[in-house]
Design an enzyme around this catalytic site. Sequence first.
Site, PDB file in Angstrom:
ATOM      1  N   CYS A 296      -5.685  -3.142   2.534  1.00 54.95           N
ATOM      2  CA  CYS A 296      -5.470  -2.968   3.972  1.00 54.95           C
ATOM      3  C   CYS A 296      -6.742  -3.072   4.829  1.00 54.95           C
ATOM      4  O   CYS A 296      -7.208  -4.161   5.093  1.00 54.95           O
ATOM      5  CB  CYS A 296      -4.724  -1.657   4.217  1.00 54.95           C
ATOM      6  SG  CYS A 296      -3.839  -1.700   5.797  1.00 54.95           S
TER       7      CYS A 296
ATOM      8  N   LYS B 141      -9.725   1.641  -2.736  1.00 53.57           N
ATOM      9  CA  LYS B 141     -10.020   1.157  -1.374  1.00 53.57           C
ATOM     10  C   LYS B 141     -11.461   1.507  -1.001  1.00 53.57           C
ATOM     11  O   LYS B 141     -11.876   2.672  -1.065  1.00 53.57           O
ATOM     12  CB  LYS B 141      -9.039   1.810  -0.409  1.00 53.57           C
ATOM     13  CG  LYS B 141      -9.063   1.283   1.005  1.00 53.57           C
ATOM     14  CD  LYS B 141      -7.911   1.964   1.778  1.00 53.57           C
ATOM     15  CE  LYS B 141      -7.654   1.350   3.124  1.00 53.57           C
ATOM     16  NZ  LYS B 141      -6.449   1.940   3.756  1.00 53.57           N
TER      17      LYS B 141
ATOM     18  N   GLU C 133       0.864  -1.193   0.000  1.00 51.37           N
ATOM     19  CA  GLU C 133       0.000   0.000   0.000  1.00 51.37           C
ATOM     20  C   GLU C 133       0.902   1.245   0.000  1.00 51.37           C
ATOM     21  O   GLU C 133       1.927   1.268   0.676  1.00 51.37           O
ATOM     22  CB  GLU C 133      -0.878   0.002   1.259  1.00 51.37           C
ATOM     23  CG  GLU C 133      -1.838   1.181   1.327  1.00 51.37           C
ATOM     24  CD  GLU C 133      -2.761   1.150   2.550  1.00 51.37           C
ATOM     25  OE1 GLU C 133      -2.370   0.573   3.593  1.00 51.37           O
ATOM     26  OE2 GLU C 133      -3.868   1.704   2.460  1.00 51.37           O
TER      27      GLU C 133
HETATM   28  N1  LIG Z   1      -3.736   1.439   5.915  1.00 50.27           N
HETATM   29  C1  LIG Z   1      -4.711   0.888   6.583  1.00 50.27           C
HETATM   30  O1  LIG Z   1      -5.819   0.724   6.124  1.00 50.27           O
HETATM   31  C2  LIG Z   1      -4.360   0.471   7.977  1.00 50.27           C
HETATM   32  C3  LIG Z   1      -5.332  -0.519   8.550  1.00 50.27           C
HETATM   33  C4  LIG Z   1      -5.000  -0.896   9.931  1.00 50.27           C
HETATM   34  O2  LIG Z   1      -3.929  -0.613  10.447  1.00 50.27           O
HETATM   35  C5  LIG Z   1      -5.999  -1.632  10.692  1.00 50.27           C
HETATM   36  O3  LIG Z   1      -5.766  -1.850  11.884  1.00 50.27           O
HETATM   37  O4  LIG Z   1      -7.030  -2.022  10.149  1.00 50.27           O
END
Ligand SMILES: NC(=O)CCC(=O)C(=O)O
Length: 279
Positions: free
Chosen positions: A155, A114, A45
Amino acid sequence: MAASKFKIALVQLFVTANKSENLARASKLISQAAGGGANLVALPECFNSPYGTKYFPEYAEKIPGESTNMLAKAAKDNKVFLVGGSIPEEDGGKLYNTSTVFNPEGELIAKFRKVHLFDIDVPGKIRFQESETLSPGSGLVTFDTPYCKVGLAICYDIRFPELAQIYTRRGCKLLLYPGAFNMTTGPAHWELLQRGRALDNQLYVGTISPARDEKASYVAWGHSTLVNPWGEVVAKAGHEEEIVYSDVDLSYVDEVRSSIPTSNQRRADIYKLQDMSQN
Ligand SMILES: NC(=O)CCC(=O)C(=O)O
């Protein structure tokens, strides 16, 4: 007949504030991964820029643009499927956290924005509001390879099991999540979530993090990982820059699914999952 095994490389890139340097390092590591026999290479990412709401407007690009042109060339030069992690994308005055995928001919074959923005507030630990500068995507995205169909998300999207279930229903045997967990949620949830998604859906799950930079405003957890359909970690990085290689054995997906046939045992009479996405 589709090959039942292929090699994946998860490139845990050390990302800095210098975009040209990030692109050059990524390009070099993609070549190295291809040289190591990978058929599919994946980046983290925000591979071209630091991860943070104040950085998204500064580093945002159109697609196609500088970063995706590099990805297209790297995929073609190295004849690999390339999941280009994600970059901050600007389109129509809005910013998105966007992942692009290129085939070995260097053609863009998928683009995913996303869907679930990372807006959390863990008192005394971490507050992060992606929605301060980003807009969410509105579609789900899979892409085809000669090996299997692959589902793509980014993520925080991994926390939403419905998305992974829909990709499974669409025929995916591998889910990829470029991601950057942090020093609070990373140790607690990163591996657990991956193993959960893999086990629930009886498929491979790969996550690709930036390497940890203790000096960055957002310190990434690292530990890019591949989990198999039995829920086992088959490959895992530390927190420094490295390439993690693993074979993905698609016959093992079929074996696990036929041994424990949960997908045929759902009770559609008492619950159901609905795919509302247009793509
Ligand atoms: N970049 C993100 O979306 C981080 C996501 C994350 O750390 C989580 O705990 O979920």
